[in-house]
Design a protein around this motif. Structure first.
Motif, mmCIF file in Angstrom:
data_model
loop_
_atom_site.group_PDB
_atom_site.id
_atom_site.type_symbol
_atom_site.label_atom_id
_atom_site.label_comp_id
_atom_site.label_asym_id
_atom_site.label_seq_id
_atom_site.Cartn_x
_atom_site.Cartn_y
_atom_site.Cartn_z
ATOM 1 N N ASP A 68 -17.733 116.407 19.025
ATOM 2 C CA ASP A 68 -19.018 116.006 18.441
ATOM 3 C C ASP A 68 -20.177 116.642 19.206
ATOM 4 O O ASP A 68 -21.164 117.089 18.606
ATOM 5 C CB ASP A 68 -19.174 114.481 18.472
ATOM 6 C CG ASP A 68 -18.268 113.788 17.463
ATOM 7 O OD1 ASP A 68 -17.755 114.480 16.558
ATOM 8 O OD2 ASP A 68 -18.074 112.567 17.595
ATOM 9 N N PRO A 111 -13.794 115.600 9.426
ATOM 10 C CA PRO A 111 -12.867 114.905 10.334
ATOM 11 C C PRO A 111 -12.877 113.394 10.196
ATOM 12 O O PRO A 111 -11.817 112.763 10.202
ATOM 13 C CB PRO A 111 -13.353 115.348 11.721
ATOM 14 C CG PRO A 111 -13.951 116.684 11.490
ATOM 15 C CD PRO A 111 -14.612 116.590 10.152
ATOM 16 N N ARG A 112 -14.055 112.789 10.052
ATOM 17 C CA ARG A 112 -14.133 111.336 9.914
ATOM 18 C C ARG A 112 -13.501 110.865 8.604
ATOM 19 O O ARG A 112 -12.938 109.769 8.532
ATOM 20 C CB ARG A 112 -15.593 110.878 9.971
ATOM 21 C CG ARG A 112 -16.321 111.155 11.270
ATOM 22 C CD ARG A 112 -15.736 110.358 12.417
ATOM 23 N NE ARG A 112 -16.622 110.322 13.565
ATOM 24 C CZ ARG A 112 -16.683 111.254 14.514
ATOM 25 N NH1 ARG A 112 -15.897 112.321 14.441
ATOM 26 N NH2 ARG A 112 -17.500 111.124 15.545
ATOM 27 N N TRP A 135 -7.922 118.263 12.187
ATOM 28 C CA TRP A 135 -8.882 117.176 12.009
ATOM 29 C C TRP A 135 -8.824 116.169 13.151
ATOM 30 O O TRP A 135 -9.819 115.482 13.418
ATOM 31 C CB TRP A 135 -8.669 116.504 10.660
ATOM 32 C CG TRP A 135 -8.792 117.506 9.551
ATOM 33 C CD1 TRP A 135 -7.822 117.899 8.685
ATOM 34 C CD2 TRP A 135 -9.948 118.290 9.230
ATOM 35 N NE1 TRP A 135 -8.292 118.874 7.836
ATOM 36 C CE2 TRP A 135 -9.591 119.128 8.146
ATOM 37 C CE3 TRP A 135 -11.240 118.362 9.741
ATOM 38 C CZ2 TRP A 135 -10.491 120.026 7.567
ATOM 39 C CZ3 TRP A 135 -12.144 119.259 9.173
ATOM 40 C CH2 TRP A 135 -11.762 120.079 8.109
ATOM 41 N N SER A 166 -12.052 115.131 15.389
ATOM 42 C CA SER A 166 -12.439 113.727 15.542
ATOM 43 C C SER A 166 -12.653 113.314 16.991
ATOM 44 O O SER A 166 -12.954 112.150 17.265
ATOM 45 C CB SER A 166 -11.359 112.816 14.921
ATOM 46 O OG SER A 166 -11.208 113.065 13.543
ATOM 47 N N LYS A 223 -11.347 109.424 17.491
ATOM 48 C CA LYS A 223 -11.791 108.304 16.658
ATOM 49 C C LYS A 223 -11.203 108.396 15.259
ATOM 50 O O LYS A 223 -11.381 109.403 14.571
ATOM 51 C CB LYS A 223 -13.323 108.282 16.548
ATOM 52 C CG LYS A 223 -13.835 107.122 15.691
ATOM 53 C CD LYS A 223 -15.336 107.086 15.605
ATOM 54 C CE LYS A 223 -15.782 105.916 14.713
ATOM 55 N NZ LYS A 223 -17.243 105.819 14.587
ATOM 56 N N ASP A 224 -10.492 107.337 14.829
ATOM 57 C CA ASP A 224 -9.969 107.312 13.463
ATOM 58 C C ASP A 224 -10.178 105.966 12.784
ATOM 59 O O ASP A 224 -9.600 105.713 11.719
ATOM 60 C CB ASP A 224 -8.487 107.698 13.437
ATOM 61 C CG ASP A 224 -7.581 106.618 14.045
ATOM 62 O OD1 ASP A 224 -8.109 105.646 14.614
ATOM 63 O OD2 ASP A 224 -6.349 106.762 13.943
ATOM 64 N N ALA A 254 -9.553 111.366 8.867
ATOM 65 C CA ALA A 254 -8.992 110.361 9.764
ATOM 66 C C ALA A 254 -9.141 108.948 9.220
ATOM 67 O O ALA A 254 -8.434 108.041 9.662
ATOM 68 C CB ALA A 254 -9.664 110.459 11.131
#
Length: 264
Positions: free
Chosen positions: A72, A198-199, A63, A67, A154-155, A202
């Motif tokens: 993306d 993933p979003r 994941w 992210s 990005k988390d 995270a």
């Protein structure tokens, strides 16, 4: 495109139904009793998805990779590949108009997103992401600091509502659902849900950022694109405007054989 909703007619019942569903969903998130249920669901799902990441094992690595910003872009390419592959969902003759119709819906959603962002700000509906709120949350940027520096992992988000990433995936899945059947429909929604994860793992977004905010934007945009003459007229106009380019590209080897170029 020989499909009933891509035409120059207004489909008032479907248009109104999409708005009713969208605003009822938003209302369920804003009304205090049902908001408590959404908040509980958000916390429980985040705990379920994020807790295994503390071990920094395979779950976290999968994941964390998902992210990354470059991933993306890869997801976007895969979504377009499914849309543009002749005879997967659309016939070769339908591919170009399908692409233009989808792009018109996407543009509408971006416009709705700008206006909705102002409403969210004005009404004080904004909130930070799960990773910034839940104490002890596993932060992927801390687990994999080298990846964060190199690949823009990005988390977190100080303004997580609505879920922009999810809204794009959802409008694609909804649009494709009009045409997909059987295993193709399953493929479309499996891709959309997996690429949303993933979003959520995270903690960059709460589940309701996607299931309320993302669905709200996708439904409104899809309704105005596909249940009005907008998508039909936009695709017709874009096909005329790009005709000289597609004719020129059709003469090139390999590239000219693509359905989106050749129209077959």
């Amino acid at each position: 495109m020989n499909r009933p909703f891509i035409n120059d007619q207004w489909r008032i019942r479907a248009l109104v139904a999409c708005h009713i569903v969208a605003f009822l969903l938003l209302a369920s998130w804003l009304w205090t009793p049902s908001r408590a249920l959404w908040d509980q669901f958000d916390l429980q799902l985040f705990a379920l998805l994020n807790e295994p990441a503390h071990a920094a094992g395979l779950w976290a690595k999968i994941w964390a990779i998902g992210s990354m910003r470059p991933v993306d872009m890869g997801v976007g390419v895969l979504m377009l590949a499914v849309l543009l592959k002749a005879d997967l969902v659309f016939s070769g003759a339908q591919v170009r108009k399908a692409l233009f119709a989808f792009l018109s819906a996407l543009v509408l959603m971006l416009l709705f997103r700008v206006g909705f962002a102002e409403v969210v700000k004005l009404m004080g509906w904004q909130r930070p992401s799960a990773s910034l709120v839940v104490e002890g949350a596993a932060r992927l940027t801390e687990l994999f600091p080298n990846w964060e520096e190199r690949w823009d992992l990005k988390d977190s988000a100080t303004r997580s509502f609505p879920g922009d990433h999810a809204s794009v995936l959802l409008i694609w899945a909804m649009f494709m659902s009009f045409f997909s059947r059987n295993w193709r429909l399953l493929l479309v929604w499996t891709m959309a849900l997996v690429f949303m994860l993933p979003r959520l793992v995270a903690g960059a977004h709460w589940a309701s950022d996607a299931l309320v905010g993302g669905v709200f934007l996708a439904l409104l945009a899809l309704a105005w694109a596909c249940f009005t003459p907008f998508a039909y007229k936009a695709s017709e106009w874009l096909e005329k405007v790009t005709l000289p380019l597609t004719r020129a590209l059709s003469k090139l080897p390999l590239l000219g054989r693509l359905s989106v170029i050749s129209g077959r």
